[in-house]
Design a protein around this motif. Structure first.
Motif, PDB file in Angstrom:
ATOM      1  N   CYS A 155       4.699   4.417  -2.609  1.00 52.24           N
ATOM      2  CA  CYS A 155       3.268   4.124  -2.644  1.00 52.24           C
ATOM      3  C   CYS A 155       2.802   3.599  -1.290  1.00 52.24           C
ATOM      4  O   CYS A 155       3.337   2.601  -0.791  1.00 52.24           O
ATOM      5  CB  CYS A 155       3.005   3.080  -3.737  1.00 52.24           C
ATOM      6  N   ALA A 156       1.823   4.267  -0.689  1.00 50.30           N
ATOM      7  CA  ALA A 156       1.307   3.853   0.619  1.00 50.30           C
ATOM      8  C   ALA A 156       0.597   2.505   0.535  1.00 50.30           C
ATOM      9  O   ALA A 156       0.481   1.783   1.523  1.00 50.30           O
ATOM     10  CB  ALA A 156       0.354   4.911   1.168  1.00 50.30           C
ATOM     11  N   GLN A 157       0.146   2.144  -0.665  1.00 47.61           N
ATOM     12  CA  GLN A 157      -0.602   0.908  -0.860  1.00 47.61           C
ATOM     13  C   GLN A 157       0.325  -0.317  -0.942  1.00 47.61           C
ATOM     14  O   GLN A 157       0.028  -1.359  -0.396  1.00 47.61           O
ATOM     15  CB  GLN A 157      -1.457   1.046  -2.130  1.00 47.61           C
ATOM     16  N   CYS A 158       1.486  -0.174  -1.650  1.00 50.45           N
ATOM     17  CA  CYS A 158       2.338  -1.351  -1.867  1.00 50.45           C
ATOM     18  C   CYS A 158       3.815  -1.106  -1.561  1.00 50.45           C
ATOM     19  O   CYS A 158       4.610  -2.044  -1.604  1.00 50.45           O
ATOM     20  CB  CYS A 158       2.179  -1.866  -3.308  1.00 50.45           C
ATOM     21  N   GLY A 159       4.212   0.141  -1.280  1.00 43.41           N
ATOM     22  CA  GLY A 159       5.616   0.430  -0.984  1.00 43.41           C
ATOM     23  C   GLY A 159       6.478   0.657  -2.216  1.00 43.41           C
ATOM     24  O   GLY A 159       7.680   0.925  -2.096  1.00 43.41           O
ATOM     25  N   CYS A 217       2.039  -1.006  -8.463  1.00 41.38           N
ATOM     26  CA  CYS A 217       0.641  -1.458  -8.384  1.00 41.38           C
ATOM     27  C   CYS A 217      -0.319  -0.526  -9.131  1.00 41.38           C
ATOM     28  O   CYS A 217      -1.515  -0.776  -9.182  1.00 41.38           O
ATOM     29  CB  CYS A 217       0.205  -1.596  -6.921  1.00 41.38           C
ATOM     30  N   GLU A 218       0.207   0.569  -9.684  1.00 40.36           N
ATOM     31  CA  GLU A 218      -0.597   1.507 -10.469  1.00 40.36           C
ATOM     32  C   GLU A 218      -1.616   2.305  -9.660  1.00 40.36           C
ATOM     33  O   GLU A 218      -2.491   2.950 -10.233  1.00 40.36           O
ATOM     34  CB  GLU A 218      -1.284   0.802 -11.651  1.00 40.36           C
ATOM     35  N   ALA A 219      -1.484   2.303  -8.345  1.00 36.29           N
ATOM     36  CA  ALA A 219      -2.343   3.189  -7.542  1.00 36.29           C
ATOM     37  C   ALA A 219      -2.020   4.640  -7.873  1.00 36.29           C
ATOM     38  O   ALA A 219      -0.876   4.978  -8.158  1.00 36.29           O
ATOM     39  CB  ALA A 219      -2.109   2.927  -6.054  1.00 36.29           C
ATOM     40  N   ARG A 225      -5.746  -6.307   3.079  1.00 33.11           N
ATOM     41  CA  ARG A 225      -5.167  -5.624   1.926  1.00 33.11           C
ATOM     42  C   ARG A 225      -6.145  -4.600   1.368  1.00 33.11           C
ATOM     43  O   ARG A 225      -7.333  -4.858   1.291  1.00 33.11           O
ATOM     44  CB  ARG A 225      -4.831  -6.673   0.842  1.00 33.11           C
ATOM     45  N   GLY A 226      -5.635  -3.438   0.995  1.00 35.79           N
ATOM     46  CA  GLY A 226      -6.483  -2.395   0.432  1.00 35.79           C
ATOM     47  C   GLY A 226      -6.555  -2.466  -1.079  1.00 35.79           C
ATOM     48  O   GLY A 226      -5.894  -3.288  -1.710  1.00 35.79           O
ATOM     49  N   ASP A 227      -7.381  -1.598  -1.642  1.00 34.53           N
ATOM     50  CA  ASP A 227      -7.466  -1.471  -3.095  1.00 34.53           C
ATOM     51  C   ASP A 227      -6.472  -0.415  -3.573  1.00 34.53           C
ATOM     52  O   ASP A 227      -6.104   0.479  -2.829  1.00 34.53           O
ATOM     53  CB  ASP A 227      -8.872  -1.014  -3.505  1.00 34.53           C
ATOM     54  N   ALA A 228      -6.096  -0.507  -4.859  1.00 37.66           N
ATOM     55  CA  ALA A 228      -5.191   0.491  -5.423  1.00 37.66           C
ATOM     56  C   ALA A 228      -5.861   1.859  -5.424  1.00 37.66           C
ATOM     57  O   ALA A 228      -5.216   2.884  -5.268  1.00 37.66           O
ATOM     58  CB  ALA A 228      -4.763   0.097  -6.830  1.00 37.66           C
ATOM     59  N   ALA A 272      -6.062   0.221   5.403  1.00 37.58           N
ATOM     60  CA  ALA A 272      -5.742  -0.872   4.479  1.00 37.58           C
ATOM     61  C   ALA A 272      -4.939  -0.367   3.277  1.00 37.58           C
ATOM     62  O   ALA A 272      -4.106  -1.092   2.734  1.00 37.58           O
ATOM     63  CB  ALA A 272      -7.036  -1.542   4.003  1.00 37.58           C
ATOM     64  N   ARG A 273      -5.177   0.878   2.890  1.00 33.07           N
ATOM     65  CA  ARG A 273      -4.469   1.440   1.739  1.00 33.07           C
ATOM     66  C   ARG A 273      -3.185   2.189   2.126  1.00 33.07           C
ATOM     67  O   ARG A 273      -2.567   2.813   1.272  1.00 33.07           O
ATOM     68  CB  ARG A 273      -5.409   2.367   0.948  1.00 33.07           C
ATOM     69  N   HIS A 274      -2.812   2.145   3.413  1.00 36.37           N
ATOM     70  CA  HIS A 274      -1.609   2.864   3.862  1.00 36.37           C
ATOM     71  C   HIS A 274      -0.712   1.976   4.717  1.00 36.37           C
ATOM     72  O   HIS A 274      -0.223   2.405   5.760  1.00 36.37           O
ATOM     73  CB  HIS A 274      -2.004   4.147   4.615  1.00 36.37           C
ATOM     74  N   PHE A 334       2.136   1.061   3.855  1.00 36.75           N
ATOM     75  CA  PHE A 334       3.538   1.415   3.587  1.00 36.75           C
ATOM     76  C   PHE A 334       3.726   2.928   3.734  1.00 36.75           C
ATOM     77  O   PHE A 334       2.775   3.702   3.592  1.00 36.75           O
ATOM     78  CB  PHE A 334       3.945   0.949   2.191  1.00 36.75           C
TER      79      PHE A 334
END
Lengths: 260, 260
Positions: free
Chosen positions: A98-102, A119-121, B55-58, B93-95, B97
């Motif tokens: 996940c690019a958002q949380c790894g 994170c459910e993205a 920090r980005g959003d999911a 912010a959403r990338h 990771f």
């Protein structure tokens, strides 16, 4: 209800071909139990799938000589199926995190989505819009040879549409960057999906204000103007340059220009 | 050589406005030392930057009533700068990771790239091509109201171009899915970048074979045909439906249709 299904046989991202150069299909029994499957659609009453390779590359693989040769070999229907399957399987293999949380992601909705288990993205396959443009000046056409291309091969200039640009602005910026001339009267001609890795090619026509070029030598080996006669001869295989092959939108654009 | 620079003041992804409703800019001293900065370009002799939110959003934030109101408030030049900055900062912010290996990524090339610190994969901001289409049948125009839209607001149907599709195929599939009719003679009209989150809107015109609709009720609340007189009245603010606002490409498409 039945369970008729077939799975496209892939070695990494490359297809297997039989003696008649047709795509080879296996069954669900042929893939590992933990393989992620992309649903490609129904064909001849069977659900068609492609398995995601266990691991992707750090960078997507663009078209290379091996792929160009494959495109000439495959029948058009097989090429369309393989192109879509390859594009999707490649994207999944390169998006296992996940690019958002790894966190780990899992394939969802038959392969048209990946969801993060942490994170459910949700993540969706991407398609990058690319402009490819005919640039005309007083009846002659500007074509270029990219760095690393074989000697003699020329095609239309092309480049990714950047965030914040319209198609028309993308065409103008790209020609200015690569060839140093301003264009006007940008018009849309045709589009084509290009699955290496996953682009939407947007073919346009434009007029250059000048034929005095300033070439970006970090991208282009040569940029030249060719006459109608030269382009026509190249499309017939005996011109002053090697034209793009028939399955590329650039070929279609050159033909469109000749017919005008 | 000088270090003249300014940084767009953002609260999350929302801008600050001064009393004249202009964007507020700060200096490099106003951002945390570890903030990632996207280079937006040069303006009035100063390098302009936007800081990536921590920090980005999911999920990316699509246009909402607050954003529509902001778009009406901002001057066109400020809207273009803010749109580009927002799209880029949101993507970064959403990338944070790497989708390939899960490692940390770092902003590179002034914000036009992120590189993985573990596997060295490069990642690029994405732009999603979206078709938005006028559908005509015997002189009347098909418009729809999406689920959750305010009562009375109608606009052109729209949808993402999927992997493996041309623009024309995307238009045909979308209209068939949402309204249940086949279209032909798809032509390109105009394009517009749309930074919520980062789309390339590709405006087209097409003809429907029939006006007997089968509406996809999971996406659309209403789909109807309107006459030229009704569309003209709506654009002037006193029609049977609320037309899309002037900064949306749908507004431009309706005007283009009226002028034909």
């Amino acid at each position: 209800m039945n369970w008729k299904a077939r799975v496209l046989t892939l070695d990494g991202l490359m297809p297997s071909l039989d003696d008649a150069n047709r795509l080879v299909w296996g069954t669900l029994a042929d893939v590992p139990e933990d393989a992620e499957l992309c649903f490609l659609g129904l064909d001849e009453g069977k659900a068609c799938f492609a398995a995601v390779p266990p691991r992707g590359d750090a960078t997507p693989r663009m078209a290379n000589p091996q792929l160009w040769s494959l495109m000439s070999t495959l029948q058009p229907d097989d090429l369309a199926i393989y192109g879509g399957a390859r594009s999707l399987a490649d994207w999944h293999a390169r998006h296992r995190f996940c690019a958002q949380c790894g966190g780990d992601t899992k394939l969802a909705k038959g392969g048209w989505q990946r969801n993060c288990t942490a994170c459910e993205a949700s993540h969706f396959p991407r398609t990058d819009p690319v402009t490819i443009m005919l640039v005309e000046h007083e009846g002659r056409l500007m074509l270029g040879r990219g760095l690393g291309w074989p000697e003699g091969r020329f095609s239309a200039l092309a480049g990714f549409v950047e965030p914040g640009e319209s198609i028309e602005e993308g065409v103008a910026r790209e020609v200015l960057e690569e060839a140093g001339v301003r264009v006007r009267d940008v018009t849309y001609v045709a589009s084509q999906p290009w699955p290496f890795p996953s682009q939407l090619m947007i073919g346009c026509h434009s007029h250059a204000d000048s034929d005095e070029l300033t070439i970006d030598e970090t991208e282009m080996a040569e940029v030249e103007f060719f006459t109608c006669e030269q382009v026509g001869a190249a499309l017939e295989g005996n011109g002053p340059f090697v034209a793009p092959p028939p399955h590329a939108i650039a070929h279609h654009l050159l033909q469109w220009w000749m017919e005008r």
